[in-house]
Design an enzyme around this catalytic site. Structure first.
Site, mmCIF file in Angstrom:
data_model
loop_
_atom_site.group_PDB
_atom_site.id
_atom_site.type_symbol
_atom_site.label_atom_id
_atom_site.label_comp_id
_atom_site.label_asym_id
_atom_site.label_seq_id
_atom_site.Cartn_x
_atom_site.Cartn_y
_atom_site.Cartn_z
ATOM 1 N N TRP A 303 0.483 8.403 41.924
ATOM 2 C CA TRP A 303 1.292 9.409 42.615
ATOM 3 C C TRP A 303 1.257 9.098 44.106
ATOM 4 O O TRP A 303 0.183 9.064 44.704
ATOM 5 C CB TRP A 303 0.738 10.806 42.334
ATOM 6 C CG TRP A 303 0.740 11.145 40.875
ATOM 7 C CD1 TRP A 303 -0.294 11.000 40.003
ATOM 8 C CD2 TRP A 303 1.833 11.657 40.109
ATOM 9 N NE1 TRP A 303 0.086 11.401 38.740
ATOM 10 C CE2 TRP A 303 1.390 11.814 38.772
ATOM 11 C CE3 TRP A 303 3.157 12.008 40.409
ATOM 12 C CZ2 TRP A 303 2.209 12.295 37.757
ATOM 13 C CZ3 TRP A 303 3.966 12.499 39.389
ATOM 14 C CH2 TRP A 303 3.494 12.632 38.082
ATOM 15 N N ASN A 338 11.836 31.284 34.758
ATOM 16 C CA ASN A 338 11.612 30.016 34.049
ATOM 17 C C ASN A 338 12.449 28.863 34.602
ATOM 18 O O ASN A 338 11.946 27.758 34.796
ATOM 19 C CB ASN A 338 11.903 30.200 32.556
ATOM 20 C CG ASN A 338 11.638 28.926 31.782
ATOM 21 O OD1 ASN A 338 10.530 28.411 31.778
ATOM 22 N ND2 ASN A 338 12.673 28.387 31.147
#
Ligand SMILES: Cc1cc2nc3c(=O)[nH]c(=O)nc-3n(C[C@H](O)[C@H](O)[C@H](O)COP(=O)(O)OP(=O)(O)OC[C@H]3O[C@@H](n4cnc5c(N)ncnc54)[C@H](O)[C@@H]3O)c2cc1C
Length: 471
Positions: A303, A338
């Site tokens: 990352w 969501n």
């Protein structure tokens, strides 16, 4: 059995409660116990944690109901592994009943408590309650658990429809609660002080009364759920996730509503509840996902994102309005829609190139409804590291997501008021306004609102490279 104990944990209610129902059936009298678990509370660094107040509100409601029945909730603070056996001795308990919890820590804790109780010859019984089907109940043709959602869901539904008793309620006999009054009950004692937290009421009120009210209110929206569920500004989802997480509501309460009518809205809502079962089943079967990618090869990803970008993401200062409004909403309320969770999770991992674990941890601290199974599932889905995740090359474009799901910027305007004067067209990317438009809208980019901290297109290329490297 003369006297039993029902230990409530993430099932803070007195209706439709499997373990409590069995306890009341099996024993002449049942005492209900809640332990403030020090291992869980130690991890909450914010002493104003909204969830602690939510739990306290739920416990107060339970105490009020039990008091009307001549009983009381026994409350303790510490390590359940030592406290439950102590209470068993103190109250001459012959059997302990609880509902199963599938998180790795809870499983360890419960097996240790069980071992200690059995060594004392005390009966222990655990029950399925928080999910509708457990991991060994929905299996594929080879008797293995499913790793893809759609066939899992089809099998789940097939089993459900084949069952005669679909989602009936566990009966609670009100006459058999242990008759006493806990001198340190939650109504008369300052339990916030006892456990080292500060009462902090938030936007939700804990308890079954509120949960059942929200469930009833949701009836007006459920028919339209399939279309409306993706538009954050509409606020037409049930908002029940915290209530089901804390167990103010049973999963059967929700399923009973979802099968009232045959209609796409109802069916889509049931499908979301099945996602919940799916992620709980996966966490139960693969506890390693608590810290690792479901697909182990993805643990090798390097990352390359920057720490300062993570901080800007947390603070809602990335210069991407849909991301910033969602994060500011989370920080202020503990809630996030969501669709926005998917957008900000995709943005953190595939645009800012930051490890999903950091985002998962941040959500775990902030979300009212934090649930390890659903949160881990959602993050690993977004980062493409999870079970049945979206493919790594599917990268949400924050601009088009914003245009599609918040076309008039209604949600953005609510949480980023500095952008309120901007047109519907430019609100998704304020940096595209010319000087004249900036002056007219009252928002000077770089002064009133940040420039985007990264260039979406070039980050997208880097993300694809980053993921391809480990394939
Ligand atoms: C990155 C990410 C993190 C998430 N973290 C959590 C979390 O910590 N806790 C949590 O409960 N949900 C989590 N979700 C799932 C989902 O976002 C929430 O359940 C939902 O937004 C709650 O709002 P609602 O109650 O109005 O849901 P509704 O739309 O009314 O859905 C009904 C119920 O179904 C369940 N549900 C809905 N969607 C999902 C889903 N994708 N996965 C599992 N269960 C679902 C919830 O219990 C919810 O209350 C996460 C999703 C993502 C993408």
């Amino acid at each position: 059995m003369k006297r039993a104990l029902t230990w409530i944990r993430r099932d803070l209610r007195l209706h439709d409660h499997h373990a409590l129902s069995e306890s009341l059936k099996s024993a002449d009298e049942t005492i209900v116990v809640f332990i403030f678990d020090e291992t869980i509370l130690e991890k909450l660094h914010n002493k104003n944690d909204l969830r602690v107040t939510f739990i306290m509100q739920s416990l107060k409601e339970i105490e009020t109901t039990l008091a009307k029945l001549g009983s009381s909730l026994l409350v303790r603070f510490g390590n359940p592994v030592t406290l439950i056996p102590q209470i068993v001795d103190e109250y001459k308990i012959e059997g302990v009943f609880f509902n199963r919890d599938y998180e790795p820590y809870a499983k360890l804790r419960d097996s240790e408590v069980t071992k200690r109780l059995r060594a004392k010859d005390v009966g222990v019984a655990s029950y399925k309650d928080s999910v509708f089907y457990e991991k060994n109940e929905v299996l594929n043709g080879s008797g293995e658990i499913y790793k893809v959602f759609t066939p899992y869901k089809n099998k789940w539904l097939e089993k459900f429809h084949a069952q005669e008793d679909t989602a009936s309620e566990y009966f609670i006999s009100n006459k058999k609660f242990y008759q006493y009054k806990n001198p340190k009950n939650v109504l008369d004692t300052d339990w916030f002080y006892e456990i080292g937290f500060i009462e902090t009421p938030g936007v939700l009120i804990g308890g079954s009364k509120e949960a059942l009210k929200l469930l009833t209110q949701f009836r007006q929206y459920i028919s339209n759920y399939k279309e409306a569920r993706d538009v954050p500004a509409l606020e037409q989802t049930s908002n029940l996730s915290t209530y089901i997480r804390m167990g103010n509501l049973s999963v059967r309460d929700m399923i009973r509503l979802s099968i009232e009518k045959k209609n796409p809205g109802y069916e889509t809502w049931l499908s979301e509840i099945i996602w919940r079962d799916f992620y709980h089943m996966i966490l139960d079967a693969y506890p390693r996902i608590e810290n690792n990618s479901f697909k182990p090869q993805y643990d090798a990803i390097k990352w390359i994102g920057k720490k300062e970008d993570f901080e800007k993401w947390c603070d809602g200062q990335t210069g991407f309005p849909i991301v910033d409004s969602a994060m500011r909403c989370l920080n202020a309320t503990g809630l996030m829609h969501n669709r926005l969770r998917m957008i900000v999770a995709s943005f953190l991992t595939k645009t800012l190139l930051i490890n999903w674990r950091l985002g998962e941890k941040y959500f775990a601290e902030k979300l009212y409804d934090y649930d390890m199974a659903a949160n881990n599932g959602g993050w690993q889905w977004s980062a493409s590291t999870g079970v049945d995740a979206q493919p790594y090359f599917r990268i949400f474009n924050p601009y088009s997501q914003s245009e599609k799901f918040d076309s008039e910027g209604l949600f953005i305007r609510r949480w980023c008021p500095e952008l309120d004067g901007i047109s519907n067209k430019k609100i998704h990317a304020p940096q595209e306004m010319d000087m004249f438009e900036q002056a007219q809208s009252g928002c000077v980019v770089g002064k009133d609102y940040p420039y985007p901290i990264v260039d979406y297109k070039s980050q997208r290329d880097k993300a694809l490279k980053m993921y391809k490297e480990i394939r």
